[in-house]
Design an enzyme around this catalytic site. Structure first.
Site, PDB file in Angstrom:
ATOM      1  N   LYS A 108       0.844  -1.206   0.000  1.00 31.61           N
ATOM      2  CA  LYS A 108       0.000   0.000   0.000  1.00 31.61           C
ATOM      3  C   LYS A 108       0.873   1.247   0.000  1.00 31.61           C
ATOM      4  CE  LYS A 108      -3.841  -2.421   2.121  1.00 31.61           C
ATOM      5  NZ  LYS A 108      -4.506  -2.858   3.337  1.00 31.61           N
ATOM      6  N   GLN A 160      -4.744  -1.271   9.574  1.00 32.34           N
ATOM      7  CA  GLN A 160      -4.678  -2.629   9.024  1.00 32.34           C
ATOM      8  C   GLN A 160      -5.263  -3.644  10.009  1.00 32.34           C
ATOM      9  OE1 GLN A 160      -3.450  -3.430   5.825  1.00 32.34           O
ATOM     10  NE2 GLN A 160      -4.316  -5.429   6.306  1.00 32.34           N
ATOM     11  N   ASP A 176     -11.007   2.956   3.970  1.00 31.56           N
ATOM     12  CA  ASP A 176     -11.380   1.537   3.921  1.00 31.56           C
ATOM     13  C   ASP A 176     -12.901   1.381   3.836  1.00 31.56           C
ATOM     14  OD1 ASP A 176      -9.616  -0.551   3.703  1.00 31.56           O
ATOM     15  OD2 ASP A 176      -9.094  -0.625   5.836  1.00 31.56           O
TER      16      ASP A 176
END
Ligand code: NAP
Length: 294
Positions: free
Chosen positions: A54, A98, A121
């Site tokens: 990422k 994460q 997200d």
């Protein structure tokens, strides 16, 4: 029939190039450089690899990447304090924590603490609720990528019979909402669904997000259907090595489907590309600029 292979890697590369062009435009015309903060708590090997990819993609797109590594022993209070700091930081337009988080952390509390405008997200209940209500929202990356891939085969999904296997908040539910917004007729299935193969055989578009290696067999697929395989499963391979397979038996599906995504190289690359899309979208919205062209 031999299915067309939907090349997620190439489609994602093209999307990332378009994001990079938008980033250059935002920077030169408006002096805004989108920034993405990624928070990794603990030493999960797969998470380390995802976070590395990422950060690399963020820099390649010309955006600012902020990397926050916390020890496995991090406290709930310290993690929440970091999220609060990132919420207030004007250089940060997107925040991604994460998952999975260490066991002492309540993941939902952390996700709930992220400013919805920076929730790239798309897991915050505000964004999930807005998506379900048909309002503009930051949408989870993997489902967004799935729908983009399906639209490379069918520019309009209107009226198609879509079946989604899996009802997780990360994939199954949001992909269902996105398909509904595209005017598909959507059936969502799960572990308690009766006669799953029969339900799947109705689908013009089948999305598998189960987490069970190669569960979807060739005879579950309607001839000519489009199959989007979200699954990423590591199984024993030859010579003691492991290999990645999806939730769909690819060899069988390719004999029946009209188009199918491979694993790897299908949905996976789209997830990171869509994270880049979401970060640019968030940056524009926060700066009060029109939505970008990606
Ligand atoms: P999850 O939270 O474990 O959800 C799995 C879903 O599948 C659940 O709704 C479950 O039903 C359903 N299911 C399980 N066994 C079933 C069965 N035998 N028949 C019918 N439905 C069944 O998983 P997830 O997070 O959605 O992830 C799904 C897969 O996608 C995993 O392989 C994951 O690694 C992969 N994934 C890939 C990406 C990517 O970037 N490509 C991103 C995210 C996830 P119940 O609700 O009834 O339990």
């Amino acid at each position: 029939m031999t299915a067309a292979i939907i090349d997620g890697k190439a489609i994602a590369a093209d999307l990332r190039a378009r994001v990079a062009a938008e980033v250059r435009r935002l920077s030169t015309q408006h002096g805004v450089t989108p920034g993405l903060a990624v928070v990794l708590a603990g030493n999960n090997e797969a998470s380390e690899s995802y976070v590395g990819s990422k950060a690399k993609a963020t820099k390649e797109a010309g955006m600012q990447s902020f990397d926050h590594r916390l020890p496995e022993s991090v406290s709930q209070a310290d993690l929440l304090a970091l999220v609060k700091q990132l919420n207030a930081d004007p250089a940060v337009h997107g925040i991604l924590v994460q998952l999975p988080l260490p066991k002492q952390i309540n993941a939902q509390l952390v996700l709930d603490a992220i400013e919805p405008a920076k929730d790239v997200d798309g897991f915050h209940p505000v964004n999930a609720g807005r998506l379900a209500s048909g309002l503009s929202a930051l949408v989870p990356c993997t489902p967004l990528g799935c729908v983009m891939l399906a639209k490379t085969v069918h520019p309009s999904l209107a009226g198609m019979d879509a079946v989604v296997i899996g009802r997780s908040n990360i994939v199954g539910k949001p992909v269902t909402q996105l398909l509904l917004a595209e005017n598909a007729t959507v059936t969502i299935t799960h572990s308690k669904t009766r006669d799953l193969p029969v339900v799947c055989r109705r689908a013009d578009l089948l999305v598998a997000a189960i987490g069970r290696p190669e569960m979807v067999r060739g005879d579950w697929i309607k001839p000519g259907a489009t199959v989007i395989d979200v699954g990423i499963n590591r199984v024993p391979g030859t010579n003691g090595k492991s290999r990645l397979v999806g939730d769909v038996n690819f060899a069988e599906a390719s004999q029946v489907a009209g188009a199918v995504t491979p694993v790897p190289g299908g949905v996976g690359p789209m997830t990171i590309a869509c994270l880049m899309v979401n970060t640019v979208r968030a940056a524009c919205a926060i700066a009060g600029l029109p939505a970008p062209g990606v």
